[in-house]
Design an enzyme around this catalytic site. Structure first.
Site, mmCIF file in Angstrom:
data_model
loop_
_atom_site.group_PDB
_atom_site.id
_atom_site.type_symbol
_atom_site.label_atom_id
_atom_site.label_comp_id
_atom_site.label_asym_id
_atom_site.label_seq_id
_atom_site.Cartn_x
_atom_site.Cartn_y
_atom_site.Cartn_z
ATOM 1 N N HIS A 181 0.845 -1.196 0.000
ATOM 2 C CA HIS A 181 0.000 0.000 0.000
ATOM 3 C C HIS A 181 0.880 1.245 0.000
ATOM 4 C CE1 HIS A 181 -2.981 2.974 1.030
ATOM 5 N NE2 HIS A 181 -3.911 2.078 0.733
ATOM 6 N N GLU A 219 -4.024 1.776 -7.290
ATOM 7 C CA GLU A 219 -4.407 2.917 -6.463
ATOM 8 C C GLU A 219 -3.475 4.095 -6.731
ATOM 9 O OE1 GLU A 219 -6.711 1.652 -2.706
ATOM 10 O OE2 GLU A 219 -4.605 1.567 -2.221
#
Ligand code: 13P
Length: 244
Positions: free
Chosen positions: A99, A168
């Site tokens: 992430h 993302e």
């Protein structure tokens, strides 16, 4: 895309208390009744809530994931860390790795690669996050950046069956801004050409207002949802609107 099997993954980040779990009753009731289409719902709460959440979801189709873990499969003197086996033991079936919020703290592709390998060995499914910063996008380096993240992060991993890719863009996370639909389609196509037979999810400011546009992107296999997933009503709304 509404005839497809869609993933909805809620990333709670560093939010949520034991008390918050009560609000999930609504989601359980909804999931039991909502049989319009096939979908998969996964919650990635902070580690403190993995086990209690897995108890709550025991008799449901909802799965749990961790948000990160240590790269070692062995137990050891690593204060503050948990490994993939421990995540599994607590009830997780998935784990988010790579992430951007952890990359920002200094996590490098090489370390992420070790984590991916360890998690796959432990039998977890990996939600592998990639994405460019705004600066990299401006320089038209998006594909170069994600190609590099894939190359290094998934190095020597032949079997990608247990890997989901979450695209993302860093600039879309928590900003309320999302990429243009054509842009997103193009990048997902690029990822799918680069890695055959992988599911590609989109993450970054997904909410009940923009889901009707995002769901129209034909090659998206689902969504990784941050802020909006913390509110059960918003999450239910997102799922409902995907199928409307
Ligand atoms: P937001 O949905 O809050 O933008 O967060 C996206 C994200 O980082 C999910 O992993």
């Amino acid at each position: 895309m509404t005839n497809k099997y869609i993933y909805f993954i809620g990333n709670w980040k560093m939010f949520g208390k034991y008390k918050t779990l009560k609000s999930l009753k609504k989601v359980i009731t909804f999931v039991k009744k909502f049989k319009k289409n096939k979908f998969r719902l996964i919650y990635c709460p902070p580690s403190t809530l993995i086990h209690p959440m897995s108890e709550i979801f025991k008799k449901t189709s909802i799965d749990i994931g961790g948000q990160n873990c240590h790269h070692s499969q062995n137990y050891g003197a690593y204060t503050g860390q948990i490994n993939s086996k421990m995540l599994k033991d607590a009830g997780a079936k998935y784990v988010i790795l790579g992430h951007s919020e952890n990359r920002l703290l200094g996590e490098k592709d090489e370390l992420i690669n070790l984590k991916v390998k360890s998690c796959i060995k432990s039998g977890l499914k990996v939600i592998f996050c990639i994405g460019e910063t705004f600066k990299q996008k401006k320089k038209k380096n998006t594909k170069k950046v994600i190609n590099n993240q894939i190359k290094k992060g998934l190095k020597k991993i032949k079997n990608k069956r247990n890997i989901l890719i979450a695209y993302e863009p860093v600039w879309a996370i928590g900003s309320g801004i999302t990429p243009k639909e054509t842009e997103l389609f193009d990048i997902i196509k690029y990822i799918k050409n680069r890695l055959k037979n992988v599911k590609v999810l989109y993450g970054g400011s997904v909410n009940p207002k923009n889901i009707q546009n995002l769901r129209r992107i034909e090659n998206v296999d689902g969504f990784l949802i941050g802020g909006a997933s913390q509110d059960s009503k918003n999450l239910i709304d997102i799922i409902k609107k995907t199928y409307n």
